[in-house]
Design an enzyme around this catalytic site. Sequence first.
Site, mmCIF file in Angstrom:
data_model
loop_
_atom_site.group_PDB
_atom_site.id
_atom_site.type_symbol
_atom_site.label_atom_id
_atom_site.label_comp_id
_atom_site.label_asym_id
_atom_site.label_seq_id
_atom_site.Cartn_x
_atom_site.Cartn_y
_atom_site.Cartn_z
ATOM 1 N N ASP A 140 -7.115 -2.362 -7.030
ATOM 2 C CA ASP A 140 -7.781 -2.918 -5.863
ATOM 3 C C ASP A 140 -7.960 -4.410 -6.076
ATOM 4 O O ASP A 140 -8.127 -4.843 -7.216
ATOM 5 C CB ASP A 140 -9.146 -2.240 -5.661
ATOM 6 N N ARG B 92 -6.665 11.775 -5.631
ATOM 7 C CA ARG B 92 -7.951 11.100 -5.389
ATOM 8 C C ARG B 92 -9.105 12.108 -5.415
ATOM 9 O O ARG B 92 -10.182 11.821 -5.946
ATOM 10 C CB ARG B 92 -7.895 10.374 -4.037
ATOM 11 N N ARG C 110 0.826 -1.207 0.000
ATOM 12 C CA ARG C 110 0.000 0.000 0.000
ATOM 13 C C ARG C 110 0.865 1.263 0.000
ATOM 14 O O ARG C 110 0.513 2.276 0.613
ATOM 15 C CB ARG C 110 -0.956 -0.002 1.206
ATOM 16 N N ARG D 49 -3.150 6.693 1.179
ATOM 17 C CA ARG D 49 -3.676 7.879 1.855
ATOM 18 C C ARG D 49 -2.704 8.572 2.807
ATOM 19 O O ARG D 49 -2.975 9.674 3.258
ATOM 20 C CB ARG D 49 -4.957 7.499 2.611
ATOM 21 N N TYR E 10 -15.299 -11.448 0.278
ATOM 22 C CA TYR E 10 -16.058 -10.235 -0.067
ATOM 23 C C TYR E 10 -17.269 -10.561 -0.938
ATOM 24 O O TYR E 10 -18.336 -9.963 -0.794
ATOM 25 C CB TYR E 10 -15.151 -9.243 -0.803
#
Length: 355
Positions: free
Chosen positions: A78, A41, A28, A32, A155
């Site tokens: 992703d 973003r 990652r 962020r 998921y």
Amino acid sequence: MMTKLENDTFIRALLRQPVDYTPVWMMRQAGRYLPEYNQTRARAGSFLSLCKSPDFATEVTLQPLARFPLDAAILFSDILTIPDAMGLGLYFAEGEGPRFERPLREEWEIRSLTAPDPDTHLRYVIDAVSQIRKALNNQVPLIGFSGSPFTLACYMIEGAGSSEFRQIKTMLYARPDLLHHILDVTAQAVVAYLNAQIEAGAQAVMIFDSWGGALSHAAYQEFSLHYMNQILAGLKREHEGVRIPNIVFTKGGGLWLESIMASGCDAIGLDWTIDIGEARRRTQDKVALQGNLDPAVLFSSPEVIAAEAEKILASYGHGHGHVFNLGHGISQFTPPENARALIESVHAQSVRYHK
């Protein structure tokens, strides 16, 4: 495409070849914690718009490399692109993470599941790989990736992230035939997806089995590792005459190192709960090891970060076959200067282990 990499330390380490220092990248690493990522973003309008635009994906993939002396880039995407391409309706609720509009619960939905064609349904990812590879200009290698079938199925069946995995575990024990069908179709999809990434320019690939550690010993072998073995058997090991190494990462997988090693992977990713020296002894230098600093260390000071990195380097010891990484993804709350402190201290401190 055939031009030699300026820095191939990461690839060499994965193939257990001699290197001058231990290479480092962070799961990652484009994310962020970087102010420039948040700006991009915001321009993209949403996380999915960011993922689905090759231009934006290229921009954010390169951001950490402009800031830090990393030894590899990882495709910005992703893990849920495959189930999204299967028509499950991926969306991101603010502050709640990923969700699916149509989770797999009914037998007829499960039986009609098909593997998407990456060149059609996941074209935006394949285009991003080509674009990023070109933009990197052979400075460092590009890592492509996918979620593991079991992790994707979590998921797909739960419809969102979960802490207890009640829906998928109910299916696993009550209707294993249905879960096997989902996993089989998803494994076929992952093979096609990773091979398409390799053909587009990915120079190493990684399988993220984020939730395999939630399984019992027997269930891990049957419902997670079995399908990762299937993927590894179908993966391109070479492209245009160049070896493409692969990494398998099961969070919580320290219990199963020997089984994972038997899958034929080139490297095993480790979370922070296992001592890397013990992992090296157990795997007998037959595979490379990637890891495994607790990401929370990056909330401390540069001095503590350097000391904790040194513990891992010392535990691995002399010789090659180690790629330094975090034991899971970097937190969005990490100060960027602490990420730099880690990368620089690994580079400086690891040299003596390679003499």
